[in-house]
Design an enzyme around this catalytic site. Structure first.
Site, PDB file in Angstrom:
ATOM      1  N   GLU A 503       1.132   0.252  -3.701  1.00 39.59           N
ATOM      2  CA  GLU A 503       0.805   0.081  -5.116  1.00 39.59           C
ATOM      3  C   GLU A 503       1.485   1.071  -6.057  1.00 39.59           C
ATOM      4  O   GLU A 503       0.824   1.768  -6.830  1.00 39.59           O
ATOM      5  CB  GLU A 503      -0.718   0.144  -5.323  1.00 39.59           C
ATOM      6  N   GLU A 607      -4.107  -7.218   0.058  1.00 37.09           N
ATOM      7  CA  GLU A 607      -5.494  -6.818  -0.206  1.00 37.09           C
ATOM      8  C   GLU A 607      -6.195  -7.906  -1.003  1.00 37.09           C
ATOM      9  O   GLU A 607      -5.624  -8.460  -1.943  1.00 37.09           O
ATOM     10  CB  GLU A 607      -5.562  -5.494  -0.984  1.00 37.09           C
TER      11      GLU A 607
END
Length: 739
Positions: A503, A607
């Site tokens: 991320e 995710e």
């Protein structure tokens, strides 16, 4: 003629003799009680002279006696109460000049009086001399006691001894004054003797020798036992990862602690300092690959295991793009995330500012942090978790870890290198159960996104700010070490995907700078010999923005993370619309991105979860509120939420029921949670597959597959599903939107 005085008698003794030797005429009354030989009395003289002295002489005598009476001891209370005979015997001068005496002083009496007066004048000086000598004696005794206490007294004699009453016998009665002077034998002390020697008692030496022998035996044994069972002890706080008995560490029994070199003792390479040695190879080795230790690894491995009947074993080829990945994340373990393990943070007050792993380890300090976090590593995830993961139908595991598993830098409070061996053991557990691994570097030097799960919440210091370039190079150096290590043949089959950075916040960083760094990192990995797929995060740019990017890098996968709850324009979707969005919106995005003609190419969802609120404790940071209840003010107006964002016109928003135990869920709500999860799985399998976030949490049930599966809100097997987005979606009219 003046009568004699003390001063006169000292100055001219002859004058005193002459004045008292003058002959007198008198009638001697032999029956008079006042007459003594050599003294006379006359009855023919006047009353003033009948006692043998003139008024002038009597006046002088009275003045002399008055002066003398101040110095004689017969005025003290002790003398006052003695009998006349005893007083006369003890002080011969006490009656010499009595007013009752009718006769003048004789030469002998005057001489005694003069001697007495001289002695009295010397008494203060003598008393002072004795006090000085006594104080010297006491000082010497104190010095001698100090020497005894420090073991410096042997047979040396005292320099000073008391000079008073040398012939007295040794005292037999103990009294308070004797105790104050130090003349009482105390246990383990000494007794001053007449010869001036000071010594320890025999009992003392026997006791001291016994204690020393016991310490010589017990201390090494205690240290050995303590180290054999590891060094981890909980220092503060409480939580599920701190519960339970200490690991038995049976494999240390056959290991000789002397085999550990002195340079490695009490380091992370010393197995006798490990909290948990289960399934580790505890035979010492200093071998490294890429500068990373192999200590703890067993030399043999087997890649013939398959996760389930639907997938090939590890040593057989997996056809990615055709066979969907059904994976699970192991988050909040080797890289701390507060909402997954809130027990690590709940013991702190909000004003202490303990909000991430950086502040936590800084507060604990190196030793306490190492003990606390290693216990967390050992207990939060164990072999049985991987066994259950396999049983639930998963075939891949994404393991999040941080850069401090490899190294730390000046100023870092993180616990260095201990998590490295737990990462290696986790890979071996995955191998044992046929699970392929996605290595996820979740935290990079400087923080790649400024969120708490990157290690440090706040500013982004990776590719940004004063140390941005330094941290970028450090990250590349870490990939050099990691890829060199994992290029070993033993990892060829078990590691399927290698992540470069989790991320990166590309909405805050220059896109070109991030892409340039990822290109360099990919080149390093390939140069090291790793041929696994590389994963890069979409950076929250949106999948459509990645078309044509990193076209020169081979075998790279785009990793997108899909949640509705972190978007204030999606969190307020009603229940039905959330399922519709998963089936339509995310499915369309995935299909477009997964096609190299219309999008980037290989795309996975790394995710996702079934949570439909952001109410989980610490989910939005430690001690902060939620979008759902409108209690999330921030300094950024684009992210600040100060009004409730549950579905409109649905009443008061509350997190109470959203955070309730799953046993309190209604049947209709359980049905919705199951359908919402199955819709997302169907959507993401239109790409290369998915990894659910996460396997287990302490208290956030809608983020834990393990908890959801037990509660009936997630499938028992990942492939056994009742909904795949082809059937109609109920409106769930009877399900409250506010909880």
């Amino acid at each position: 003629m003046a009568g004699p005085s003390k001063r006169d008698s000292k100055q001219d003794p002859e004058r005193t003799v002459r004045s008292h030797a003058r002959p007198r005429r008198a009638h001697v009354d032999r029956n008079s009680p006042h007459n003594t030989p050599g003294k006379r009395s006359s009855t023919n003289e006047s009353p003033e002279r009948q006692n043998g002295e003139t008024p002038e002489r009597r006046e002088r005598r009275e003045r002399r006696e008055k002066r003398t009476s101040r110095q004689t001891p017969d005025q003290s209370p002790q003398h006052r109460h003695r009998s006349p005979e005893r007083r006369r015997r003890q002080d011969p001068t006490s009656y010499i000049s009595s007013e009752k005496s009718p006769n003048p002083l004789s030469l002998d009496s005057l001489a005694k009086l003069d001697a007495y007066n001289e002695k009295q004048s010397r008494r203060p000086q003598e008393k002072e001399r004795l006090l000085v000598a006594k104080e010297k004696d006491r000082g010497h005794e104190r010095r001698q006691k100090g020497r005894v206490a420090s073991g410096r007294v042997g047979k040396d004699k005292s320099r000073y001894r008391r000079h008073i009453d040398h012939n007295r016998e040794r005292r037999r009665v103990v009294s308070g004054p004797l105790a104050e002077e130090g003349y009482i034998r105390k246990r383990g002390g000494y007794l001053p003797e007449d010869n001036g020697k000071k010594r320890f008692g025999r009992k003392f030496w026997l006791f001291a020798i016994s204690v020393i022998l016991l310490l010589v035996i017990l201390i090494p044994v205690g240290v050995y036992v303590s180290r054999k069972h590891g060094a981890g002890q909980n220092s503060s706080g409480a939580g599920s990862s701190d519960d339970g008995a200490r690991p038995p560490n049976e494999n240390l029994k056959g290991v000789d602690e002397n085999d550990i070199p002195s340079t490695a003792k009490n380091t992370y390479l010393d197995p006798f300092t490990w909290y948990d040695t289960t399934d580790f190879n505890v035979t010492y080795t200093d071998e490294t690959v890429g500068g990373l230790p192999v200590m703890g690894l067993n030399s043999a491995w087997d890649d013939g295991t398959q996760a389930n009947e639907n997938v090939p074993p590890l040593n057989k080829n997996w056809v990615y793009g055709t066979m969907p990945i059904r994976g699970i994340n192991i988050g909040g373990w080797l890289s701390i995330e507060p909402f997954i393990t809130p027990s690590l943070f709940k013991s702190y007050k909000s004003n202490q500012g303990i909000i991430d792993e950086y502040t936590l380890t800084k507060d604990l300090g190196p030793q306490k942090a190492a003990k606390k976090l290693e216990k967390h590593y050992a207990k939060f995830i164990q072999e049985d978790d991987f066994k259950q993961i396999q049983a639930a139908g998963f075939d891949h595991v994404r393991i999040s870890y941080a850069y401090w598993a490899v190294t730390t830098y000046p100023g870092d409070p993180y616990v260095p290198k201990i998590s490295w061996r737990y990462l290696l053991r986790a890979i071996e557990y995955c191998r044992k159960y046929g699970l392929r691994v996605n290595l996820d570097l979740h935290a990079l030097p400087g923080s790649q996104n400024g969120w708490n799960h990157s290690g440090r919440q706040g500013a982004i210091g990776w590719l940004n700010g004063t140390d941005g370039d330094t941290n970028a190079q450090r990250s590349l150096d870490i990939h050099t070490q990691l890829s060199t290590f994992f290029a070993q043949p033993r990892y060829k089959n078990v590691i399927a995907i290698y992540g470069l950075a989790n991320e990166p916040k590309m909405i805050a960083l220059p896109t070109s700078v991030v892409l340039d760094w990822e290109t360099k990192a990919a080149a390093i990995v390939r140069k090291s010999g790793m041929q696994q797929y590389l994963a890069v995060g979409d950076g929250f740019l949106g999948l459509s923005k990645w078309k044509g990017q990193l076209s020169g890098v081979q075998k790279v996968i785009l990793d997108v993370h899909q949640y509705t709850i972190f978007n204030k324009n999606q969190i307020n979707f009603p229940h039905q619309k959330k399922i519709q969005y998963a089936c339509q919106g995310w499915t369309d995005q995935m299909k477009q991105s997964n096609n190299a003609v219309t999008g980037f190419g290989p795309t996975i969802c790394g995710e996702w979860s079934q949570a439909d609120t952001d109410c989980a404790v610490f989910l939005n940071n430690v001690n902060t509120g939620s979008r759902w209840e409108g209690t999330l003010p921030t300094s950024d107006p684009t992210t600040s939420v100060t009004t409730p964002h549950c579905p409109p016109n649905s009443g008061t928003c509350s997190c109470d029921k959203a955070n309730a135990d799953p046993s309190a869920y209604s049947d209709e709500y359980k049905q919705w949670l199951m359908m919402y999860a199955e819709a997302q799985m169907a959507s993401f399998e239109t790409g290369w597959g998915w990894f659910y976030w996460t396997w287990v949490t302490e208290s956030a049930p809608q983020w834990s597959w393990k908890t959801g599966m037990a509660a009936g809100t997630l499938p028992k097997k990942t492939w056994q599903r009742d909904f795949n987005c082809t059937a109609d979606i109920p409106d769930f009219a009877g399900l409250p939107e506010t909880y």
